[in-house]
Motif scaffolding. Structure first.
Motif: not given
Length: 374
Positions: A298, A334, A260, A325, A262, A101, A331-332, A327
Protein backbone atom coordinates in the motif's frame (compact mmCIF):
# COMPACT_ATOMS: atom_id res chain seq x y z
CA UNK A 1 -14.74 -7.31 -32.20
CA UNK A 2 -13.07 -9.18 -35.04
CA UNK A 3 -11.81 -12.74 -34.91
CA UNK A 4 -8.99 -14.04 -37.08
CA UNK A 5 -9.73 -17.71 -37.65
CA UNK A 6 -7.21 -18.68 -40.34
CA UNK A 7 -4.42 -20.68 -38.77
CA UNK A 8 -5.34 -19.43 -35.30
CA UNK A 9 -5.03 -22.81 -33.63
CA UNK A 10 -1.74 -23.58 -35.39
CA UNK A 11 -0.37 -20.16 -34.49
CA UNK A 12 -1.29 -20.55 -30.85
CA UNK A 13 0.25 -24.00 -30.57
CA UNK A 14 3.49 -22.87 -32.23
CA UNK A 15 3.79 -19.81 -30.00
CA UNK A 16 2.81 -21.40 -26.72
CA UNK A 17 4.79 -24.61 -27.17
CA UNK A 18 8.04 -22.69 -26.89
CA UNK A 19 7.09 -21.84 -23.31
CA UNK A 20 5.87 -25.16 -21.92
CA UNK A 21 5.75 -28.70 -23.28
CA UNK A 22 4.18 -30.12 -20.13
CA UNK A 23 0.93 -32.06 -20.24
CA UNK A 24 -2.15 -29.91 -19.74
CA UNK A 25 -5.21 -30.86 -17.70
CA UNK A 26 -8.90 -30.21 -18.15
CA UNK A 27 -10.93 -27.86 -15.94
CA UNK A 28 -12.59 -29.44 -12.93
CA UNK A 29 -15.95 -28.83 -14.65
CA UNK A 30 -16.31 -31.64 -17.17
CA UNK A 31 -18.87 -29.55 -19.08
CA UNK A 32 -16.73 -26.41 -19.30
CA UNK A 33 -17.31 -24.35 -22.43
CA UNK A 34 -14.89 -24.45 -25.34
CA UNK A 35 -13.47 -21.01 -24.54
CA UNK A 36 -13.10 -21.91 -20.86
CA UNK A 37 -11.20 -25.07 -21.73
CA UNK A 38 -8.96 -23.14 -24.08
CA UNK A 39 -8.24 -20.54 -21.41
CA UNK A 40 -7.29 -23.12 -18.81
CA UNK A 41 -5.08 -24.99 -21.25
CA UNK A 42 -3.50 -21.74 -22.44
CA UNK A 43 -2.68 -20.57 -18.94
CA UNK A 44 -1.02 -23.92 -18.23
CA UNK A 45 1.07 -23.74 -21.40
CA UNK A 46 2.11 -20.17 -20.67
CA UNK A 47 3.19 -20.71 -17.08
CA UNK A 48 6.87 -20.47 -18.05
CA UNK A 49 6.36 -17.42 -20.29
CA UNK A 50 6.16 -14.97 -17.41
CA UNK A 51 3.73 -14.16 -14.62
CA UNK A 52 0.54 -12.54 -15.89
CA UNK A 53 0.12 -9.24 -14.05
CA UNK A 54 -3.33 -8.21 -12.87
CA UNK A 55 -4.98 -5.26 -11.11
CA UNK A 56 -8.31 -5.05 -9.30
CA UNK A 57 -10.88 -2.61 -10.79
CA UNK A 58 -8.14 -1.41 -13.15
CA UNK A 59 -10.38 0.00 -15.89
CA UNK A 60 -13.03 1.56 -13.64
CA UNK A 61 -11.05 4.07 -11.58
CA UNK A 62 -7.61 5.06 -10.36
CA UNK A 63 -5.82 7.77 -8.43
CA UNK A 64 -7.51 11.05 -9.35
CA UNK A 65 -10.00 9.69 -11.89
CA UNK A 66 -13.15 7.61 -12.14
CA UNK A 67 -14.99 6.01 -15.04
CA UNK A 68 -12.80 7.58 -17.75
CA UNK A 69 -13.04 5.48 -20.94
CA UNK A 70 -9.96 3.42 -21.84
CA UNK A 71 -8.02 4.71 -18.82
CA UNK A 72 -5.86 2.61 -16.51
CA UNK A 73 -3.19 3.57 -13.98
CA UNK A 74 -1.21 0.52 -15.06
CA UNK A 75 -1.36 1.65 -18.70
CA UNK A 76 -0.50 5.26 -17.78
CA UNK A 77 2.74 4.03 -16.23
CA UNK A 78 3.75 1.07 -18.40
CA UNK A 79 2.14 1.90 -21.72
CA UNK A 80 0.16 -1.33 -21.55
CA UNK A 81 -2.91 -2.72 -19.82
CA UNK A 82 -2.58 -5.57 -17.31
CA UNK A 83 -3.34 -9.05 -18.57
CA UNK A 84 -5.66 -9.98 -15.66
CA UNK A 85 -8.51 -7.78 -14.40
CA UNK A 86 -10.11 -8.21 -10.98
CA UNK A 87 -13.77 -7.43 -10.15
CA UNK A 88 -16.15 -7.85 -7.22
CA UNK A 89 -19.72 -9.22 -7.10
CA UNK A 90 -20.38 -7.62 -3.71
CA UNK A 91 -23.79 -5.92 -3.33
CA UNK A 92 -25.35 -7.87 -6.19
CA UNK A 93 -26.97 -9.94 -3.43
CA UNK A 94 -29.02 -6.84 -2.55
CA UNK A 95 -30.07 -6.11 -6.13
CA UNK A 96 -27.86 -3.03 -6.01
CA UNK A 97 -27.07 -1.29 -9.27
CA UNK A 98 -23.48 -0.74 -8.05
CA UNK A 99 -20.81 -2.99 -6.59
CA UNK A 100 -19.08 -2.52 -3.24
CA UNK A 101 -16.69 0.06 -4.74
CA UNK A 102 -19.41 2.08 -6.46
CA UNK A 103 -18.95 0.69 -9.98
CA UNK A 104 -22.32 0.35 -11.73
CA UNK A 105 -22.78 -3.30 -12.64
CA UNK A 106 -23.84 -2.15 -16.12
CA UNK A 107 -20.44 -0.49 -16.53
CA UNK A 108 -18.60 -3.41 -14.96
CA UNK A 109 -20.25 -5.73 -17.47
CA UNK A 110 -19.09 -3.55 -20.37
CA UNK A 111 -15.55 -3.51 -19.00
CA UNK A 112 -15.52 -7.30 -18.60
CA UNK A 113 -16.59 -7.57 -22.24
CA UNK A 114 -13.82 -5.14 -23.26
CA UNK A 115 -11.26 -7.27 -21.43
CA UNK A 116 -12.44 -10.38 -23.26
CA UNK A 117 -12.40 -8.47 -26.56
CA UNK A 118 -8.71 -7.71 -26.19
CA UNK A 119 -7.89 -11.25 -25.07
CA UNK A 120 -7.48 -10.41 -21.38
CA UNK A 121 -8.59 -12.46 -18.39
CA UNK A 122 -11.34 -11.58 -15.90
CA UNK A 123 -11.45 -12.75 -12.28
CA UNK A 124 -14.19 -12.16 -9.70
CA UNK A 125 -14.18 -12.26 -5.91
CA UNK A 126 -17.28 -11.66 -3.76
CA UNK A 127 -17.33 -9.71 -0.50
CA UNK A 128 -20.84 -11.00 0.11
CA UNK A 129 -22.65 -9.53 3.08
CA UNK A 130 -23.45 -12.07 5.78
CA UNK A 131 -26.62 -13.90 4.61
CA UNK A 132 -27.44 -14.99 8.17
CA UNK A 133 -27.77 -11.52 9.73
CA UNK A 134 -27.42 -8.93 6.97
CA UNK A 135 -24.17 -7.51 8.31
CA UNK A 136 -21.04 -7.00 6.21
CA UNK A 137 -18.61 -9.58 4.90
CA UNK A 138 -16.37 -8.65 7.84
CA UNK A 139 -18.95 -9.75 10.42
CA UNK A 140 -17.61 -12.67 12.49
CA UNK A 141 -20.06 -12.43 15.37
CA UNK A 142 -21.80 -15.74 14.62
CA UNK A 143 -21.01 -19.18 13.26
CA UNK A 144 -22.39 -18.37 9.82
CA UNK A 145 -21.48 -21.27 7.55
CA UNK A 146 -23.45 -23.91 9.42
CA UNK A 147 -26.52 -21.71 8.85
CA UNK A 148 -25.93 -21.64 5.08
CA UNK A 149 -25.27 -25.28 4.20
CA UNK A 150 -28.21 -27.50 3.23
CA UNK A 151 -30.46 -27.84 6.25
CA UNK A 152 -29.25 -24.60 7.79
CA UNK A 153 -31.67 -21.88 8.88
CA UNK A 154 -30.43 -19.42 6.22
CA UNK A 155 -29.68 -21.86 3.42
CA UNK A 156 -32.40 -20.42 1.18
CA UNK A 157 -31.13 -16.88 1.78
CA UNK A 158 -27.74 -18.02 0.55
CA UNK A 159 -29.28 -19.74 -2.49
CA UNK A 160 -31.13 -16.53 -3.32
CA UNK A 161 -27.80 -14.70 -3.35
CA UNK A 162 -26.29 -17.31 -5.66
CA UNK A 163 -29.24 -16.95 -8.01
CA UNK A 164 -28.60 -13.22 -8.37
CA UNK A 165 -24.90 -13.69 -9.01
CA UNK A 166 -25.55 -16.50 -11.47
CA UNK A 167 -27.95 -14.34 -13.46
CA UNK A 168 -25.31 -11.64 -13.75
CA UNK A 169 -22.46 -14.02 -14.59
CA UNK A 170 -24.64 -15.63 -17.24
CA UNK A 171 -25.16 -12.22 -18.84
CA UNK A 172 -21.43 -11.83 -19.57
CA UNK A 173 -21.31 -12.74 -23.25
CA UNK A 174 -18.94 -12.49 -26.17
CA UNK A 175 -19.98 -11.19 -29.60
CA UNK A 176 -21.32 -14.56 -30.73
CA UNK A 177 -23.27 -15.13 -27.54
CA UNK A 178 -20.59 -17.31 -25.98
CA UNK A 179 -20.24 -17.12 -22.17
CA UNK A 180 -17.13 -15.17 -21.20
CA UNK A 181 -14.81 -17.35 -19.09
CA UNK A 182 -14.31 -16.10 -15.55
CA UNK A 183 -11.81 -17.04 -12.83
CA UNK A 184 -14.23 -17.22 -9.89
CA UNK A 185 -12.60 -16.84 -6.46
CA UNK A 186 -15.17 -17.53 -3.73
CA UNK A 187 -14.47 -17.28 0.01
CA UNK A 188 -11.04 -15.71 -0.48
CA UNK A 189 -8.61 -15.51 2.47
CA UNK A 190 -10.55 -18.36 4.05
CA UNK A 191 -7.77 -19.23 6.52
CA UNK A 192 -7.90 -15.77 8.06
CA UNK A 193 -10.18 -14.59 10.84
CA UNK A 194 -11.83 -11.46 9.40
CA UNK A 195 -14.65 -12.67 7.12
CA UNK A 196 -17.79 -14.63 8.02
CA UNK A 197 -16.44 -17.56 5.98
CA UNK A 198 -13.05 -17.72 7.73
CA UNK A 199 -11.68 -20.53 9.89
CA UNK A 200 -12.75 -18.98 13.19
CA UNK A 201 -16.42 -19.07 12.23
CA UNK A 202 -16.80 -22.65 10.97
CA UNK A 203 -15.48 -26.17 11.06
CA UNK A 204 -13.39 -27.41 8.16
CA UNK A 205 -16.06 -29.96 7.24
CA UNK A 206 -18.84 -27.37 7.15
CA UNK A 207 -16.70 -25.06 5.04
CA UNK A 208 -16.00 -27.84 2.52
CA UNK A 209 -19.71 -28.62 2.40
CA UNK A 210 -20.57 -25.01 1.61
CA UNK A 211 -17.85 -24.75 -1.04
CA UNK A 212 -18.99 -27.94 -2.78
CA UNK A 213 -22.63 -26.95 -2.60
CA UNK A 214 -21.82 -23.52 -4.08
CA UNK A 215 -19.89 -24.88 -7.05
CA UNK A 216 -22.36 -27.71 -7.67
CA UNK A 217 -25.27 -25.27 -7.57
CA UNK A 218 -23.66 -22.83 -10.00
CA UNK A 219 -22.65 -25.63 -12.37
CA UNK A 220 -25.50 -28.11 -12.19
CA UNK A 221 -28.52 -26.00 -11.28
CA UNK A 222 -27.64 -22.64 -12.84
CA UNK A 223 -25.75 -24.23 -15.77
CA UNK A 224 -22.71 -21.95 -15.50
CA UNK A 225 -19.93 -23.75 -17.33
CA UNK A 226 -17.68 -20.75 -17.90
CA UNK A 227 -16.14 -20.67 -14.41
CA UNK A 228 -12.59 -21.65 -13.49
CA UNK A 229 -12.49 -21.98 -9.71
CA UNK A 230 -9.78 -20.32 -7.60
CA UNK A 231 -9.11 -21.61 -4.07
CA UNK A 232 -7.29 -18.76 -2.30
CA UNK A 233 -6.20 -18.80 1.34
CA UNK A 234 -4.47 -16.28 3.60
CA UNK A 235 -1.59 -17.33 5.86
CA UNK A 236 -0.20 -20.86 5.66
CA UNK A 237 3.19 -22.34 6.51
CA UNK A 238 3.02 -25.91 5.24
CA UNK A 239 1.25 -28.11 2.74
CA UNK A 240 -0.86 -29.48 5.59
CA UNK A 241 -1.95 -25.95 6.56
CA UNK A 242 -2.98 -25.23 2.99
CA UNK A 243 -5.00 -28.43 2.57
CA UNK A 244 -7.04 -28.36 5.82
CA UNK A 245 -10.08 -26.75 4.15
CA UNK A 246 -9.38 -27.79 0.57
CA UNK A 247 -12.69 -29.02 -0.93
CA UNK A 248 -11.16 -31.49 -3.38
CA UNK A 249 -9.70 -31.52 -6.87
CA UNK A 250 -13.16 -31.73 -8.48
CA UNK A 251 -13.96 -28.27 -7.13
CA UNK A 252 -10.74 -26.32 -7.82
CA UNK A 253 -8.74 -25.20 -10.88
CA UNK A 254 -6.32 -22.68 -9.35
CA UNK A 255 -4.66 -22.68 -5.96
CA UNK A 256 -3.40 -19.46 -4.46
CA UNK A 257 -3.12 -17.12 -1.52
CA UNK A 258 -3.30 -13.43 -0.65
CA UNK A 259 -0.07 -11.95 0.69
CA UNK A 260 0.56 -8.23 1.24
CA UNK A 261 3.77 -6.37 2.00
CA UNK A 262 3.75 -4.23 5.11
CA UNK A 263 6.67 -2.48 6.80
CA UNK A 264 9.09 -5.41 6.77
CA UNK A 265 10.09 -6.16 3.18
CA UNK A 266 12.41 -9.05 4.19
CA UNK A 267 9.53 -10.71 6.10
CA UNK A 268 7.20 -10.32 3.11
CA UNK A 269 9.79 -11.64 0.68
CA UNK A 270 10.67 -14.61 2.89
CA UNK A 271 7.03 -15.64 3.33
CA UNK A 272 6.19 -15.06 -0.32
CA UNK A 273 9.10 -17.21 -1.47
CA UNK A 274 8.22 -20.00 0.98
CA UNK A 275 4.55 -20.04 0.08
CA UNK A 276 5.09 -19.91 -3.68
CA UNK A 277 7.50 -22.82 -3.33
CA UNK A 278 4.83 -24.77 -1.46
CA UNK A 279 2.33 -24.02 -4.22
CA UNK A 280 4.83 -25.29 -6.80
CA UNK A 281 4.72 -28.63 -5.04
CA UNK A 282 0.99 -28.73 -4.30
CA UNK A 283 0.06 -27.58 -7.79
CA UNK A 284 2.15 -30.28 -9.42
CA UNK A 285 0.70 -32.94 -7.13
CA UNK A 286 -2.92 -31.93 -7.72
CA UNK A 287 -2.63 -30.71 -11.34
CA UNK A 288 -3.63 -27.15 -10.44
CA UNK A 289 -2.27 -23.79 -11.52
CA UNK A 290 -0.71 -21.61 -8.83
CA UNK A 291 -1.48 -17.92 -8.43
CA UNK A 292 -0.78 -15.01 -6.12
CA UNK A 293 -4.44 -14.03 -5.89
CA UNK A 294 -3.86 -10.68 -4.15
CA UNK A 295 -0.69 -8.82 -3.33
CA UNK A 296 0.90 -5.39 -3.20
CA UNK A 297 2.43 -2.76 -0.96
CA UNK A 298 0.00 0.00 0.00
CA UNK A 299 1.37 3.37 -1.08
CA UNK A 300 4.50 1.71 -2.54
CA UNK A 301 6.92 3.79 -0.42
CA UNK A 302 10.02 2.06 -1.84
CA UNK A 303 11.24 3.15 -5.26
CA UNK A 304 12.61 -0.21 -6.43
CA UNK A 305 10.07 -2.54 -4.78
CA UNK A 306 8.82 -3.96 -8.08
CA UNK A 307 12.12 -5.28 -9.40
CA UNK A 308 14.10 -5.86 -6.20
CA UNK A 309 11.32 -7.42 -4.10
CA UNK A 310 8.38 -8.66 -6.15
CA UNK A 311 10.03 -9.66 -9.43
CA UNK A 312 13.05 -11.11 -7.66
CA UNK A 313 10.73 -13.49 -5.79
CA UNK A 314 8.02 -14.44 -8.27
CA UNK A 315 10.51 -15.14 -11.06
CA UNK A 316 11.78 -18.16 -9.11
CA UNK A 317 8.43 -19.97 -9.19
CA UNK A 318 5.77 -21.35 -11.53
CA UNK A 319 3.11 -18.75 -10.80
CA UNK A 320 0.44 -18.28 -13.43
CA UNK A 321 -0.74 -14.81 -12.42
CA UNK A 322 -0.73 -12.25 -9.63
CA UNK A 323 -3.31 -9.60 -8.86
CA UNK A 324 -2.46 -6.21 -7.38
CA UNK A 325 -5.18 -4.68 -5.25
CA UNK A 326 -7.05 -1.53 -6.24
CA UNK A 327 -6.08 2.12 -6.65
CA UNK A 328 -8.77 3.91 -4.65
CA UNK A 329 -7.08 7.23 -3.82
CA UNK A 330 -3.72 8.77 -2.89
CA UNK A 331 -3.69 6.89 0.43
CA UNK A 332 -5.04 3.50 -0.65
CA UNK A 333 -3.34 2.28 -3.83
CA UNK A 334 -1.25 -0.74 -4.83
CA UNK A 335 -0.14 0.08 -8.37
CA UNK A 336 1.84 3.20 -9.31
CA UNK A 337 0.38 6.13 -11.21
CA UNK A 338 2.14 8.96 -13.08
CA UNK A 339 4.53 10.77 -10.76
CA UNK A 340 4.43 8.09 -8.05
CA UNK A 341 7.75 7.17 -6.42
CA UNK A 342 8.02 3.73 -8.03
CA UNK A 343 7.00 4.88 -11.54
CA UNK A 344 10.34 4.13 -13.22
CA UNK A 345 10.84 0.82 -11.46
CA UNK A 346 7.37 -0.40 -12.44
CA UNK A 347 8.14 0.48 -16.04
CA UNK A 348 11.24 -1.71 -15.81
CA UNK A 349 9.15 -4.42 -14.12
CA UNK A 350 6.62 -4.32 -16.97
CA UNK A 351 9.36 -4.68 -19.59
CA UNK A 352 10.85 -7.78 -18.02
CA UNK A 353 10.43 -11.02 -20.01
CA UNK A 354 9.37 -12.55 -16.69
CA UNK A 355 6.15 -10.53 -16.58
CA UNK A 356 3.25 -10.58 -19.03
CA UNK A 357 0.97 -7.64 -19.76
CA UNK A 358 -1.82 -7.36 -22.31
CA UNK A 359 0.22 -6.73 -25.47
CA UNK A 360 2.13 -9.96 -25.01
CA UNK A 361 -1.01 -11.88 -24.13
CA UNK A 362 -3.36 -10.80 -26.93
CA UNK A 363 -1.50 -12.50 -29.85
CA UNK A 364 -1.42 -15.79 -27.95
CA UNK A 365 -5.14 -16.40 -28.49
CA UNK A 366 -5.83 -17.80 -25.03
CA UNK A 367 -9.50 -18.41 -25.90
CA UNK A 368 -8.64 -20.36 -29.04
CA UNK A 369 -9.15 -17.39 -31.35
CA UNK A 370 -7.31 -14.17 -31.95
CA UNK A 371 -9.09 -11.09 -30.64
CA UNK A 372 -8.90 -7.60 -32.11
CA UNK A 373 -6.65 -6.31 -29.29
CA UNK A 374 -8.68 -3.17 -28.58
Amino acid sequence: MKYVFNYTFILFILISSQFSKAQTYSPCDSLATKETRWLFSSMQRLVDAGVMIGHHDDLAYGVGWRFDPNRSDIKSVSGDYPSVYGWDLAKIEHDSTKDINGIPFALQKKLVEQVYARGGINTFCWHMDNPANGKTAWDTSIQTIKELIPGGAHHQDYVNNLDKAAKYLKSLKGPEGEPIPVLYRPFHELTGNWFWWCKNTSSADDFKTLWRFTIDYLRNTKKLHNLLIVYSVADFNSEADFMVRYPGDSYVDFIGFDNYCYKSIPYYQKNLDKRLALLDVIGTKHHKLACLAETGYEGIPVADWWTKTLLATISKHKTSYLLLWRNANTHHFYAPYPGQLSFDDFKQFSESPQTMFQKRLTPLAVYGKLMDGR
